[in-house]
Scaffold this active site. Structure first.
Site, short mmCIF file in Angstrom:
data_model
loop_
_atom_site.label_atom_id
_atom_site.label_comp_id
_atom_site.label_asym_id
_atom_site.label_seq_id
_atom_site.Cartn_x
_atom_site.Cartn_y
_atom_site.Cartn_z
N SER A 9 0.85 -1.19 0.00
CA SER A 9 0.00 0.00 0.00
C SER A 9 0.88 1.23 0.00
CB SER A 9 -0.89 0.01 1.25
OG SER A 9 -1.55 1.26 1.40
N TYR B 154 -1.84 -0.75 10.55
CA TYR B 154 -1.99 -1.21 9.17
C TYR B 154 -0.84 -0.67 8.32
CZ TYR B 154 -3.85 -1.54 4.41
OH TYR B 154 -4.02 -1.80 3.07
N LYS C 156 2.20 -2.72 6.28
CA LYS C 156 2.43 -2.58 4.84
C LYS C 156 3.87 -2.12 4.54
CE LYS C 156 -1.46 -4.02 3.20
NZ LYS C 156 -1.49 -5.26 2.38
#
Length: 256
Positions: A148, A161, A165
């Protein structure tokens, strides 16, 4: 190989995790359209089979294997099933991910932390390891990890998160370096904001979009199908000398 068929995947066995919807489904459908036999995987067998059936109805080749990437036993069982049925794996797309917590990083609870790490880091890592071993035995292959843009610029209220990533980006480079001699290429896709159910809390939130869009030169969110072309390139012989790289498909966000 001539330029006319650089993207041909005929005869390739491709496993795509998180493929029951969104980016993963688009990737799976694209692989099938270019000739690959696609193994659709996500947590729910019914959702996987629905995508596989749609691909078959469109003339492609597909099957379904349910797997929760946060569970080691299920990961091992999935790769064992692929080995037993097909004897090899040519393409692996690690796309299944989770983001259970949206809020201040300092308030991240242990359960959300552990779940995010288990799926987004541990799941990717051991899928890469098992996939790379299978590919090495049959002469090589291509692994694509869906990371991401948040792995480069942490997303607001998406701390853990984003951290996972970032780990996926580093993981991609580490596997690429060590697996190159076995002819296993490992690359990453870095999507920007994409209109999927997974990202619905962000892309359908007007306040969030108002903050985000000024930093996206193309001034819009992506559609899932817009991710598939970059992954097709990385999976195909067109990328035969490409490994350890990250392709940003983000409407220019990272150059903002």
């Amino acid at each position: 190989m001539t330029n006319a068929n650089l993207f041909d995947l005929t005869g390739k066995i491709a496993l795509v995790t998180g493929a029951s919807r969104g980016i993963g489904e688009s990737i799976a459908r694209t692989f099938a359209a270019y000739g690959a036999h696609v193994i659709i995987s996500s947590r729910k067998a019914e959702a996987c089979e629905a995508v596989a059936a749609a691909i078959r109805e469109a003339g492609g080749s597909a099957e379904a294997i349910a797997c929760h990437i946060g569970e080691m036993a299920q990961i091992e069982a999935m790769f064992a099933a692929v080995a037993n049925k097909h004897g090899r794996l040519d393409i692996l797309v690690n796309n299944a991910a989770t983001n259970p917590y949206f809020g201040p990083i300092v308030d991240t609870d242990l359960s959300s932390f552990q779940k995010t790490v288990d799926v987004n880091i541990r799941g990717y890592f051991f899928s890469c390891a098992l996939g790379a071993k299978m590919m090495a035995k049959s002469g090589g292959g291509s692994i694509i990890n869906v990371a991401s843009v948040n792995g480069v610029i942490p997303g607001g209220m998406q701390g853990i998160y984003s951290i996972t990533k970032a780990a996926v980006i580093s993981m991609t480079q580490a596997f690429a370096k060590e697996c190159a001699e076995a002819k296993v290429r490992v690359n990453a896709l870095l999507p920007g904001a994409t209109d999927t159910k997974f990202a619905s809390a962000l892309v359908h939130n007007e306040a969030v979009l108002n903050r985000l869009m000024p930093h996206v030169p193309m001034r819009r969110v992506a559609q899932p199908d817009e991710m598939a072309g970059a992954v097709l390139y990385l999976a195909s012989d067109a990328a035969s000398y490409t490994t350890g790289t990250c392709i940003n498909v983000d409407g220019g966000y990272l150059i903002g």
